[in-house]
Structures are given as C-alpha cells and as structure tokens.
Design a protein around this motif. Structure first.
Motif, PDB file in Angstrom:
ATOM      1  N   LYS A   1      45.258  45.018  38.229  1.00  0.00           N
ATOM      2  CA  LYS A   1      45.220  46.244  39.039  1.00  0.00           C
ATOM      3  C   LYS A   1      44.002  47.103  38.741  1.00  0.00           C
ATOM      4  N   GLU A   2      43.555  47.097  37.478  1.00  0.00           N
ATOM      5  CA  GLU A   2      42.365  47.869  37.099  1.00  0.00           C
ATOM      6  C   GLU A   2      41.132  47.347  37.849  1.00  0.00           C
ATOM      7  N   ILE A   3      41.009  46.032  37.868  1.00  0.00           N
ATOM      8  CA  ILE A   3      39.874  45.410  38.560  1.00  0.00           C
ATOM      9  C   ILE A   3      39.961  45.705  40.047  1.00  0.00           C
ATOM     10  N   LEU A   4      41.153  45.558  40.620  1.00  0.00           N
ATOM     11  CA  LEU A   4      41.350  45.831  42.045  1.00  0.00           C
ATOM     12  C   LEU A   4      40.939  47.259  42.379  1.00  0.00           C
TER      13      LEU A   4
ATOM     14  N   ARG B   1      43.648  36.677  50.955  1.00  0.00           N
ATOM     15  CA  ARG B   1      42.230  36.816  51.297  1.00  0.00           C
ATOM     16  C   ARG B   1      41.623  38.031  50.588  1.00  0.00           C
ATOM     17  N   ARG B   2      42.362  39.147  50.571  1.00  0.00           N
ATOM     18  CA  ARG B   2      41.864  40.337  49.879  1.00  0.00           C
ATOM     19  C   ARG B   2      41.623  40.038  48.407  1.00  0.00           C
ATOM     20  N   ASP B   3      42.597  39.415  47.760  1.00  0.00           N
ATOM     21  CA  ASP B   3      42.448  39.089  46.341  1.00  0.00           C
ATOM     22  C   ASP B   3      41.271  38.152  46.107  1.00  0.00           C
ATOM     23  N   LYS B   4      41.071  37.191  46.987  1.00  0.00           N
ATOM     24  CA  LYS B   4      39.948  36.252  46.870  1.00  0.00           C
ATOM     25  C   LYS B   4      38.623  37.005  46.994  1.00  0.00           C
TER      26      LYS B   4
ATOM     27  N   GLU C   1      35.766  37.619  44.116  1.00  0.00           N
ATOM     28  CA  GLU C   1      34.387  37.183  44.337  1.00  0.00           C
ATOM     29  C   GLU C   1      33.416  38.344  44.109  1.00  0.00           C
ATOM     30  N   ILE C   2      33.748  39.504  44.642  1.00  0.00           N
ATOM     31  CA  ILE C   2      32.889  40.686  44.464  1.00  0.00           C
ATOM     32  C   ILE C   2      32.851  41.098  42.996  1.00  0.00           C
ATOM     33  N   TYR C   3      33.977  40.995  42.321  1.00  0.00           N
ATOM     34  CA  TYR C   3      34.037  41.327  40.891  1.00  0.00           C
ATOM     35  C   TYR C   3      33.075  40.445  40.091  1.00  0.00           C
ATOM     36  N   SER C   4      32.940  39.208  40.493  1.00  0.00           N
ATOM     37  CA  SER C   4      32.038  38.303  39.768  1.00  0.00           C
ATOM     38  C   SER C   4      30.566  38.693  39.948  1.00  0.00           C
TER      39      SER C   4
END
Length: 174
Positions: free
Chosen positions: A3-6, A157-160, A164-167
């Motif tokens: 959740k923190e990353i999200l 799709r949102r989680d994917k 990807e953006i987090y990376s």
C-alpha cells in the motif's frame, strides 16, 4: 501490492499530470516577486519612502539633554525606511530561490516518469490517463467501465502499471 508503494506511485502520477499547472503557478509567483523586487529597487533608487512626521508636542518640563548624535529625525527615519525596503528585497530574493528549487524538484520528479512513458502499452497509457490525468478523477471501477473491462481486470492492470512505474522511479524509504 504494498500500500505504501501504491500511495507513493499514485501521488507521483497525480503530480506528473498536474505538473503543467504547478510549473505555471510557480513561474507566475517568481515573475510577480521579480516585479516587486524591481519596484523596491526603484523606490530605493528614487528615495521613494514615506517618513512619518516627528511629534511636535509642547512639553513644559525642564529637560536638559546632551547628545552627540548629529543626525536629524528625518535622516534617521529615512535610513530606517530604506533598511526596511532592503530587508523586504532580501526576503523576496530568498523566496525566489525557494520557488526555483521547488520548480527543479517538480521537473525532476516528472522526468523520471516522462522518460519512461513510451514503455507502456497504448491501453496502459489510456488507463493511467483516465485514472490520474483527467478531471474528475475516476475510480478503478469507472475506468474499467470506460475501457470495457472487468473490475478485477482493471485492478490487475492498475497493479501491473504501478509496479512497472515503481521500477522506473526512485522512492526513498519504500
């Protein structure tokens, strides 16, 4: 999905899509401050200051005073007024410095996302624009309706996309 990353990635996406307005606002503030500094410099240069009138009340008490101060009331007040203008100018210059640092930070954070957007598929781009760019902001369910996909597919799709953006981006402490 953490959740923190999200939260952090979503915050960055909202900021990314709002950066145009943020940058415009910061530049407008800087411009106004520069105009005010120019006006202050003109006031100093042209001695455009207001000096309050010295109190001329009559006193009847005996007052003997020796002073080694050879400046008049008007001269002292004039110096104080100029010093106030100079302090105001310094404050405004410092504020411009802060705003320029904020502008660099906004542009740096946006560049992390912007330089990697081409990696996303057309459907992913459409998804994040619907979710994070356009107003009013849509929920994942509303985005799934717009893109004719199931609710669970939209969350996947949102989680994917978020992963990807987090990376791509550097998030301290995440």
């Amino acid at each position: 999905m953490n959740k923190e990353i999200l939260k952090e990635v979503e915050k960055r996406l909202y900021s990314y899509f709002e950066r145009e307005y943020t940058v415009k606002g910061i530049k407008l503030k800087i411009s106004k401050l520069e105009e005010q500094i120019t006006q202050i410099e003109e006031d100093i240069k042209n001695n455009n200051v207001i000096i309050e009138e010295e109190s001329r009340a009559v006193t009847y008490g005996e007052k003997v005073q020796t002073s080694l101060n050879y400046t008049s009331y008007a001269e002292r007040e004039f110096v104080k007024a100029i010093e106030r203008l100079e302090r105001e100018k310094v404050f405004k210059l410092a504020r411009i410095g802060e705003l320029k640092a904020e502008l660099r930070k906004v542009e740096e954070e946006a560049s992390e996302i912007e330089c990697n957007m081409h990696r996303l598929s057309k459907l992913d781009l459409e998804f994040i624009e619907l979710k994070y760019k356009f107003k009013p902001k849509l929920s994942v369910e509303e985005v799934s309706n717009e893109l004719n996909m199931s609710r669970s597919s939209a969350y996947i799709r949102r989680d994917k996309i978020i992963n990807e953006i987090y990376s791509w981006i550097c998030i301290p402490g995440a």
